[in-house]
Design a protein around this motif. Sequence first.
Motif, mmCIF file in Angstrom:
data_model
loop_
_atom_site.group_PDB
_atom_site.id
_atom_site.type_symbol
_atom_site.label_atom_id
_atom_site.label_comp_id
_atom_site.label_asym_id
_atom_site.label_seq_id
_atom_site.Cartn_x
_atom_site.Cartn_y
_atom_site.Cartn_z
ATOM 1 N N ARG A 188 46.068 56.594 53.784
ATOM 2 C CA ARG A 188 45.583 56.111 55.085
ATOM 3 C C ARG A 188 46.745 55.904 56.062
ATOM 4 N NH1 ARG A 188 42.136 53.339 51.470
ATOM 5 N NH2 ARG A 188 40.099 54.334 51.535
ATOM 6 N N CYS A 244 36.547 51.758 51.871
ATOM 7 C CA CYS A 244 37.609 50.979 51.233
ATOM 8 C C CYS A 244 37.210 49.530 51.400
ATOM 9 C CB CYS A 244 38.921 51.284 51.952
ATOM 10 S SG CYS A 244 40.094 49.939 52.132
ATOM 11 N N GLN A 245 37.380 48.756 50.337
ATOM 12 C CA GLN A 245 36.889 47.364 50.373
ATOM 13 C C GLN A 245 37.848 46.394 51.037
ATOM 14 O OE1 GLN A 245 36.356 49.354 47.687
ATOM 15 N NE2 GLN A 245 34.317 48.988 46.906
ATOM 16 N N MET A 246 38.978 46.869 51.483
ATOM 17 C CA MET A 246 40.022 45.985 52.011
ATOM 18 C C MET A 246 40.348 44.907 50.974
ATOM 19 S SD MET A 246 40.345 47.566 54.796
ATOM 20 C CE MET A 246 41.210 46.774 56.129
ATOM 21 N N CYS A 247 40.366 45.327 49.731
ATOM 22 C CA CYS A 247 40.516 44.360 48.630
ATOM 23 C C CYS A 247 41.946 43.869 48.485
ATOM 24 C CB CYS A 247 40.040 44.989 47.329
ATOM 25 S SG CYS A 247 41.155 46.239 46.653
ATOM 26 N N GLY A 248 42.894 44.637 48.982
ATOM 27 C CA GLY A 248 44.277 44.173 49.002
ATOM 28 C C GLY A 248 45.089 44.461 47.753
ATOM 29 N N ASN A 249 44.515 45.162 46.778
ATOM 30 C CA ASN A 249 45.329 45.492 45.598
ATOM 31 C C ASN A 249 46.551 46.320 46.012
ATOM 32 O OD1 ASN A 249 45.675 45.936 42.533
ATOM 33 N ND2 ASN A 249 45.726 47.986 43.378
ATOM 34 N N CYS A 250 46.311 47.227 46.942
ATOM 35 C CA CYS A 250 47.395 48.106 47.395
ATOM 36 C C CYS A 250 48.537 47.299 48.010
ATOM 37 C CB CYS A 250 46.865 49.103 48.423
ATOM 38 S SG CYS A 250 45.890 48.339 49.729
ATOM 39 N N ALA A 257 45.896 53.601 50.079
ATOM 40 C CA ALA A 257 46.609 52.986 51.208
ATOM 41 C C ALA A 257 47.670 53.944 51.752
ATOM 42 C CB ALA A 257 47.246 51.682 50.768
ATOM 43 N N CYS A 259 42.857 50.729 42.685
ATOM 44 C CA CYS A 259 42.228 50.997 43.986
ATOM 45 C C CYS A 259 40.879 51.663 43.783
ATOM 46 C CB CYS A 259 43.136 51.892 44.829
ATOM 47 S SG CYS A 259 42.328 52.548 46.308
ATOM 48 N N PRO A 260 39.801 50.926 44.018
ATOM 49 C CA PRO A 260 38.484 51.527 43.833
ATOM 50 C C PRO A 260 38.288 52.764 44.708
ATOM 51 C CG PRO A 260 38.300 49.165 44.277
ATOM 52 C CD PRO A 260 39.734 49.531 44.463
ATOM 53 N N SER A 261 38.824 52.691 45.909
ATOM 54 C CA SER A 261 38.572 53.757 46.877
ATOM 55 C C SER A 261 39.071 55.101 46.369
ATOM 56 C CB SER A 261 39.242 53.393 48.210
ATOM 57 O OG SER A 261 38.945 54.331 49.181
ATOM 58 N N ILE A 264 47.990 46.438 53.982
ATOM 59 C CA ILE A 264 46.635 45.973 54.313
ATOM 60 C C ILE A 264 46.535 45.674 55.807
ATOM 61 C CG2 ILE A 264 46.922 43.497 53.789
ATOM 62 C CD1 ILE A 264 43.870 45.546 52.749
ATOM 63 N N LEU A 294 46.006 48.946 57.463
ATOM 64 C CA LEU A 294 44.636 49.447 57.288
ATOM 65 C C LEU A 294 43.680 48.754 58.257
ATOM 66 C CD1 LEU A 294 44.044 49.946 53.443
ATOM 67 C CD2 LEU A 294 45.376 51.291 55.024
HETATM 68 S S1 SF4 Z 1 42.226 47.714 50.116
HETATM 69 FE FE1 SF4 Z 1 43.715 49.092 49.209
HETATM 70 S S2 SF4 Z 1 43.351 48.975 46.998
HETATM 71 FE FE2 SF4 Z 1 41.554 48.085 47.995
HETATM 72 S S3 SF4 Z 1 40.088 49.798 48.166
HETATM 73 FE FE3 SF4 Z 1 41.256 49.741 50.073
HETATM 74 S S4 SF4 Z 1 42.999 51.131 49.775
HETATM 75 FE FE4 SF4 Z 1 42.144 50.680 47.759
#
Ligand code: SF4
Lengths: 423, 548
Positions: A52, A77-83, A49, A36-38, A97, A100
Amino acid sequence: MALEDYRADALRCTRCAYCKWIPFDLIKSWRFSKGCPSVEYNHFHSYSAGGRLVTALSLMDGRSTVTEAVKESVFKCQMCGNCDVTCKMCRYDMWPIEALHELRFRLVDQGHGLAQHQPVMKGFRSLSNMLNKPKSKRGDWAEGLDLKRLSKHKSKLLFHAGCQYSHDPDLREAVRNAAELLKKAGVDFAILGADESCCGGRAYHMGYKADYQAAAERNLKIWADAGVETVVTPCADCYHTFKRLYPESGSSVAVIHMVELIDRLLKQGKISFTKALPMRVTYHDPCYLGRQGEPYVAWKGKEKKIFGQAVVYDPPRPRYNGAKGVYQPPRDVLMAIPGLELVEMERNREAAWCCGAGGGVREAYPEYSMWTASERLEEAKSVGADALASACPWCEKNFADAATRNGTKIKIVDIIELVYQAL
Amino acid sequence: MAFSKEAYRELEDIVGERHISNDPAFLDSYAFQWLAELVRPNFSHYMPRPVAVIMPACTEEVQRIIKLCNKYRVKAKPISTGWYHWAAPLKEDEETLQIDLRRMNRILEIDERNRYAVVEPYVICAQLQAEVMKLGLNINIIGAGASTSIVASACAYAGMGPSSFWMGNNSDNLLGMEWVTPEGEIIRTGSLGSGNGWFCGEGPGPSVRGICRGWVGSRGGLGVYTKCAIKLAHWPGPTEYQVKGTLPGYRLPIQENFRVYTLAAPTWDAWADIYYKIYDNEIGYIFHRQYALAGADLGPALWLTYIDPEKTLNDVEEAVKRKDIQDLTEELRISFQFIMAGRSIREIELQDKILDQILKETGGWKVQRYCEKDMAEFTNTYMQRLGHKHMNFVWVGGYLGSWMQTGTPDWVKGYVPVAIKGLYRDAAGGNLVQCGGDALMGNGSSIAGGGNMGLEQFVSYDPADNASVAAGTQHMRDAIVDAVANGFPPGKEAMYLQVGESDEQIWNALRRTPQPLAFHFQRKIKEAFDPNNVGDRMYATLPSEGKP
Ligand code: SF4
Ligand SMILES: Cc1cc2nc3c(=O)[nH]c(=O)nc-3n(C[C@H](O)[C@H](O)[C@@H](O)COP(=O)(O)OP(=O)(O)OC[C@H]3O[C@@H](n4cnc5c(N)ncnc54)[C@H](O)[C@@H]3O)c2cc1C
Ligand code: SF4
């Protein structure tokens, strides 16, 4: 769904922190274990996540209010979805996600959208793109290519270039190559040119759902009027928007990413490679093509309990855990290029580290966005790659900017460009 | 003196404004803890909210923070990854500063020759394991799994896992630590304390393992451990954890010198005999009753559903009706997972022969379906890295552990029927997950070589449903009654319940323990090391009451 629909998710979050890492089974080193970059950049639990979800709960319960810190934690947060992938590794009842997104929608609805996003959103509304570029210039990328325009010809297949490819001169070559390649392969398609407008996906990810909805309705109407049955796009963001979000808005148009189409054309023998590209390339899975690029499955249902308290859904709910993302086609394409050696970064496929550009982060938090991209460049360097290839203009732009900033000597290339060079 | 703006400013001077917060939502993200709802008033999911959260980057910053906590009489509560409710503040009426150690995240040293690694608190098991495997070494990952902090399990709490049978408990594997005491002194323990490096936890140099650690640990109640050295074990497997397959059922191929089995016994007596014979014959690498956590009635249906990426929890409902699954469920009633690793092919073949002989002598067997490639490779993945430990919560996001009294297998088997009966009874109303009375999970041994183990009853409840939470709390009370009525001491549930109890209630319980003197002794330690009462109450003490 509304934020309240994710209240149970928040209550059922165990604070396990899986959402901060890549799937543990895939960890190969200390250096590239983070997911998670965030939370890596900002540290407080609220930037994960799980954190949040607590913020959402705390706001819903009136235990806290929307402060600047809360806003930042929600939007940085990039909403990248790794979480989402890692949480679902062991859970069938959590939808991080989606929660979020709802939290962002709620903040935006309450007038807590980010000031930094306002110029972009203004441009989106008036110019139909996310880059504040003149609307009239959108089709310039296709100059001299003699492509069919949907305004004049009906076509079942639409090539949608997307905002970034259309307006960024640095990326123009890739999208022109894509169109030429399709022509060479005898594919019958049309473009919208200056009439093309933003898919709305980035507005959605920034929390502007109504704006997204308006864009979706506009695009769907244009497509329907022109008889479009399939859309092909070289942009991972657009792909996700069309593939996963538009069906919710009533679309039944088939969606394919350019790299999937190239893979098909190669396998059907409609294009083939004649030149060798002796280089060591690593492939970056864009979040919206990879783990979030899974096909849409219609679902409307509710939670039910079995065995007393175990939570399931009636009818069964699509999982969306990243297992069915578009991972293999780009790899097959790259591996088919003579002389090209494909090397994998430690974090790949569902565990790919984000490029840093998504979720409105590039626009609002440039430092953080560049840091995220730089982390990926380090990973690419660590496997000795000459070039980092991707299938999304937003990723490429962010990587290129970070490489320039840091003086990183690695080529950032679009997979389409590599294909074109090898034809 | 209370926590003032001035105190906040002074703390901010230490770490910079980016690394401290008192935003209420941020603080709630630390107060929110699983299990809280079982013991807090009105089913609240929040432990007491800290006054601020601070993230130091090094030992010196931790020291300055602790000194300020002494100056302002604010409690200090360290948190590494934070997967337990006692990582949060425990006292409503006393201001607590949460010290989040996640910026201290480096592996400082891996000494391959002397087989130890030195780590900071936010190094998790998966990270260190991945690094040491490259060198043919391994670590004991605690039962909580890959996501947890090594420093936390080595220095502050518990420390046992499926590999403890071979690699020892992390309390034993602790080869020295750097400790910022509640007064803000820095103590380096064991051989490190005499400038001789990290090779021995007891010296030459100060030995404080019993004071800081013991069996349970000080649980954030006695200062902050900022580094520790952990002993490494041999790893005869691949240098990289190369899993195959599709999530969530990743599969780690089984090397020629490994065996991955699920073993079953006809009776609990035979089960205990198998354990003793395994200890006696010194075979095995990972030894755990793992899959039982899903419950003996539903376990096979769940696990075979889980490893199929196309399926969801809905499919378990159909699976339990299948005849083959029902047969398997019966076959697996008294079973456990067992992985053997040989340093050579000949050695693994010898272990195999010994195991076959043990099974012959006890009437046990290898459970064929679980030894087939798909399930065996998944078991290999699961057990070697413990990266799926969040499965504890798979049914509905809430689980509590009851029983888990540790002892010898012969002693533990004594409470098995009581625990089974109790869970069937308490789940009958439908407010707990009805997965079978035996959801008893636990390691083959929590100390190296065998001899001490325990079984924890996995009780799943819905944290989003107050009736279910109430049933969970009631189950804990019932389990204590069941235990005492059958001559067993209260188990893990008593520790959970204590979190919601007043000091007086806790003291009353401590007074009734066989050796209350131990808690008077701990008071004296606390008075010596923590005169300003900066640590929280999880370091259990009894008030003086005229006692020495
Ligand atoms: S989408 Fe999830 S994993 Fe990606 S930056 Fe946001 S909280 Fe972190
Ligand atoms: C699902 C689950 C299963 C578990 N199973 C097992 C098991 O099988 N075996 C086992 O041994 N344990 C088990 N545990 C408990 C586990 O050992 C502890 O929760 C813990 O050490 C995990 O690490 P953590 O990083 O989450 O610690 P945290 O939750 O951060 O901390 C745990 C405790 O240690 C204190 N602490 C943490 N870091 C420091 C530090 N640097 N200095 C001083 N105090 C500190 C905290 O205040 C807290 O009281 C389990 C926990 C969970 C949630
Ligand atoms: S969101 Fe999911 S992965 Fe993250 S802490 Fe909560 S339960 Fe764990």
